[in-house]
Design an enzyme around this catalytic site. Structure first.
Site, PDB file in Angstrom:
ATOM      1  N   ASP A 193     -14.689 -45.039 -49.078  1.00  0.00           N
ATOM      2  CA  ASP A 193     -13.584 -45.475 -47.894  1.00  0.00           C
ATOM      3  C   ASP A 193     -12.800 -43.941 -47.696  1.00  0.00           C
ATOM      4  OD1 ASP A 193     -11.861 -46.887 -46.188  1.00  0.00           O
ATOM      5  OD2 ASP A 193     -10.044 -46.852 -47.670  1.00  0.00           O
ATOM      6  N   GLY A 249      -0.799 -49.212 -45.132  1.00  0.00           N
ATOM      7  CA  GLY A 249       0.911 -49.336 -45.390  1.00  0.00           C
ATOM      8  C   GLY A 249       1.426 -50.267 -44.990  1.00  0.00           C
ATOM      9  N   GLY A 253      -6.028 -50.885 -42.385  1.00  0.00           N
ATOM     10  CA  GLY A 253      -4.722 -51.458 -42.380  1.00  0.00           C
ATOM     11  C   GLY A 253      -4.364 -53.095 -42.251  1.00  0.00           C
ATOM     12  N   SER A 278      -3.655 -54.809 -44.263  1.00  0.00           N
ATOM     13  CA  SER A 278      -2.632 -55.636 -45.217  1.00  0.00           C
ATOM     14  C   SER A 278      -1.018 -56.401 -43.693  1.00  0.00           C
ATOM     15  CB  SER A 278      -1.985 -54.827 -45.640  1.00  0.00           C
ATOM     16  OG  SER A 278      -2.921 -54.471 -47.543  1.00  0.00           O
TER      17      SER A 278
END
Length: 275
Positions: free
Chosen positions: A81, A175, A203, A205
């Site tokens: 990644d 984040g 991203g 999350s």
């Protein structure tokens, strides 16, 4: 079973779902993810950050991922990644990675294409697909960028590099978000219409469930989860009774927490019973 990036993403494309990609760090996170994938009968990508390849941690982690994949009946891709360059890529290939991401998105378009094309050429000899990135996906702490990937640039990039998958900037960041992001769903559709690469949402999350579903419907075929997996894991570690000193017993709860988190995302992405 261990499969390549192009093989696993083709499953999602054929059946209309996104393949979950979880960043793993150690044996316990690998165990949680593979248990979830098997329970839900889902293909899964287990990936490690470039930092782990650069510091040698992947030398220990990769064999664990590989062993889990080879023992399992579900398709598993071991993926680098955000590979920072060719050293990280070559280390990952040496360790048996079956998918590679190189991230040259901070460079000019021309330099991004040049470097990514070189990575594709090197990986093609091993029949391993490459994920590139066009449109920098920054940190959520800095705010969500609104400079989205241009569809025409994406079409040119995919044609000139030959990438298997393309990470695009459509309103996400890495984040934990200060404010829930709003994805550019129409932009995803436009890029999907103009390219033949599998589209990737970084991203994942913290993105609202309904937006994730809309993004998949628009053409996203891989969604990355890193931050929230870490929180699920660490929260359970911090809550575990310190009187448990046998590490395998101590870590049983955190493994289960990762499993439950991964199961929820597999269901969200429509990958349950996807094999």
């Amino acid at each position: 079973m261990l499969v390549t990036l192009q093989e696993i993403l083709s499953i999602g494309e054929k059946k209309g779902f996104a393949v979950p990609a979880f960043n793993v760090y150690d044996m316990e996170t690998v165990m949680g993810v593979i248990k979830a994938a098997e329970e839900k009968k889902s293909p899964v990508i287990m990936q490690f950050y470039s930092r782990l390849a650069e510091t040698g941690i992947a030398d220990y982690l990769a064999p664990i991922i590989k062993a889990a994949a080879e023992k399992s009946f579900v398709p598993v891709c071991m993926h680098l990644d955000h590979g920072s360059g060719f050293a990280a890529m070559e280390n990952s290939l040496k360790n048996g990675a079956t998918g590679i991401m190189v991230d040259f998105s901070r460079l000019s378009f021309e330099e991004n294409v040049k470097n990514t094309r070189k990575a594709v050429e090197e990986c093609s000899a091993l029949k391993i697909g490459v994920e590139g990135e066009l449109g920098a996906i920054g940190k959520a702490a800095d705010g969500v960028p609104e400079d989205y990937t241009d569809p025409l640039d994406a079409a040119k990039y995919v044609k000139e590099t030959g990438v298997t998958a393309l990470a695009i900037a459509v309103g996400t960041a890495h984040g934990r978000y200060k404010k829930a992001p709003v994805l550019a769903i129409e932009r995803i559709k436009e890029i999907k219409d103009k390219t033949n690469a599998y589209l990737v949402l970084h991203g994942g999350s913290g993105v609202p469930d309904e937006q994730v579903r809309a993004a998949i419907k628009a053409g996203i075929r891989k969604v990355n989860f890193g931050t929230d997996l870490c929180y699920s894991y660490l929260d359970e570690i911090f809550n575990t009774d310190r009187s448990k000193v046998a590490v395998d017993l101590f870590m049983a709860g955190p493994i289960e927490a990762v499993k439950k988190f991964a199961e929820s995302k597999i269901e969200l992405l429509g990958a349950e019973n996807g094999i």
